[in-house]
Scaffold this motif. Structure first.
Motif, short mmCIF file in Angstrom:
data_model
loop_
_atom_site.label_atom_id
_atom_site.label_comp_id
_atom_site.label_asym_id
_atom_site.label_seq_id
_atom_site.Cartn_x
_atom_site.Cartn_y
_atom_site.Cartn_z
N LEU A 51 0.83 -1.21 0.00
CA LEU A 51 0.00 0.00 0.00
C LEU A 51 0.86 1.26 0.00
O LEU A 51 0.56 2.24 -0.69
CB LEU A 51 -0.93 0.01 1.22
CG LEU A 51 -2.21 -0.81 1.11
CD1 LEU A 51 -2.96 -0.77 2.44
CD2 LEU A 51 -3.10 -0.27 -0.01
N ILE A 52 1.95 1.21 0.79
CA ILE A 52 2.87 2.34 0.82
C ILE A 52 3.49 2.58 -0.55
O ILE A 52 3.54 3.70 -1.06
CB ILE A 52 3.98 2.12 1.87
CG1 ILE A 52 3.40 2.21 3.28
CG2 ILE A 52 5.12 3.11 1.69
CD1 ILE A 52 2.93 3.60 3.66
N ALA A 53 3.98 1.49 -1.15
CA ALA A 53 4.67 1.61 -2.44
C ALA A 53 3.73 2.03 -3.55
O ALA A 53 4.03 2.91 -4.35
CB ALA A 53 5.35 0.28 -2.79
N LEU A 54 2.55 1.40 -3.60
CA LEU A 54 1.61 1.65 -4.70
C LEU A 54 0.87 2.96 -4.54
O LEU A 54 0.18 3.40 -5.46
CB LEU A 54 0.62 0.49 -4.80
CG LEU A 54 1.25 -0.87 -5.11
CD1 LEU A 54 0.20 -1.97 -5.14
CD2 LEU A 54 2.00 -0.82 -6.44
N SER A 55 0.98 3.60 -3.37
CA SER A 55 0.34 4.90 -3.19
C SER A 55 1.13 6.01 -3.88
O SER A 55 0.65 7.13 -4.03
CB SER A 55 0.21 5.24 -1.70
OG SER A 55 1.48 5.44 -1.11
N LYS A 56 2.36 5.68 -4.30
CA LYS A 56 3.16 6.66 -5.03
C LYS A 56 2.64 6.76 -6.46
O LYS A 56 2.01 5.83 -6.97
CB LYS A 56 4.64 6.26 -5.01
CG LYS A 56 5.19 6.21 -3.58
CD LYS A 56 6.65 5.88 -3.59
CE LYS A 56 7.18 5.80 -2.16
NZ LYS A 56 7.13 7.09 -1.49
#
Length: 301
Positions: free
Chosen positions: A141-146
């Motif tokens: 979620l952290i990575a794909l929120s970029k």
């Protein structure tokens, strides 16, 4: 050398502090790359940590003489964690996107758990596997929120993969090393060896330590002391202590919290936007750590 047992709650508390140290480390390291070269940054943080941990060993134990058998896993810790992991991470981060980097490093708990099951015979329980899945979900979620993954290259991804694998193998070697000496001795000696290697390499190659005159400002010096003393020194010591008391696979679950803290720190220091995905990621990671480590189950008993 026998290491006295430590209450589980205290070990978990130390690992939570490590997550905070290492999450803030992401922000401060990004800040320091504007002032220090990669080799200079790694060398200085290791020297600062070593200057704290080695005296602590001498004050507590005196001069500890290790057997030849003990030096083999310690050499492995030096090579895997303090040399290969740090250097490939610094080079890989410059050659791939932050999204790819976070996702690849998010595989550390799963990789460590599989290695621990194979080489340390640690139980691969359902709770741990669910904890890993929840943690990977939070990291994703952290990575794909970029916004995108611009700047990613195959070489960069391979370097990040090497960094991830080296850290997982190093964690296994830490567990093996603590059969011969305390986590403090293992951490201090392996870090001292890495410091010598980095210092000799930096001086022999005549590499620049800094890239800006502002490297000697109050802010940069304070940030360097933080990543050297707390992130690298105390953080690594407490992490190795967790590996010794809780096992490699359980301790590795806490690593999922690092990118979450890093994002929150970036929001606070760099005024980045807080998204719902960040909150959900934090909840998933905390749930995974709690379930996989058996922390709440231990408190009920």
């Amino acid at each position: 050398m026998n290491t006295p047992s430590m209450p589980r709650n205290r070990v978990v508390g130390q690992l939570i502090a490590v997550v905070v140290f290492w999450g803030l480390n992401v922000v401060f390291t990004k800040y320091l790359t504007a002032y220090f070269s990669p080799m200079g940054l790694v060398t200085l943080r290791l020297l600062i940590a070593t200057s704290i941990l080695l005296p602590a060993v001498f004050l507590r134990y005196g001069l500890v003489r290790l057997t030849p058998a003990a030096w083999l896993p310690i050499a492995g810790v030096t090579l895997c964690i303090f040399l290969v992991h740090h250097l490939s991470l610094a080079m890989g981060a410059a050659r791939t996107s932050a999204t790819h980097g976070v996702l690849i490093l998010g595989l550390i708990p799963l990789t460590t758990m599989l290695l621990a099951a194979g080489f340390l015979k640690e139980a691969l329980t359902r709770a741990k596997l669910i904890g890993v899945v929840l943690g990977i979900g939070g990291v994703s979620l952290i990575a794909l929120s970029k916004e995108n993954a611009l700047g990613a290259t195959l070489n960069g991804d391979l370097l990040m993969l090497l960094s991830m694998g080296a850290y997982a193998v190093g964690t296994i070697l830490v567990k093996k090393s603590t059969a011969y000496a305390s986590p403090l001795v293992i951490t201090a000696y392996s870090m001292a060896a890495a410091s010598v290697v980095m210092l000799v390499a930096t001086l022999a190659l005549d590499l620049r330590w800094t890239v800006s005159q502002e490297a000697y400002g109050v802010g940069s010096i304070a940030a360097m002391l933080f990543i050297g003393a707390l992130s690298t020194g105390l953080g690594t010591l407490w992490w190795n202590n967790g590996v010794h008391h809780l096992g490699a696979s359980t301790t590795a679950l806490f690593f999922n919290g690092v990118p979450v803290v890093g994002v929150i720190a970036a929001i606070l220091f760099f005024r980045e936007q807080l998204l719902l995905a960040h909150v959900l990621a934090l909840l998933l990671v905390l749930a995974g750590i709690s379930l996989g480590s058996g922390f709440f189950a231990a408190k009920k008993t």
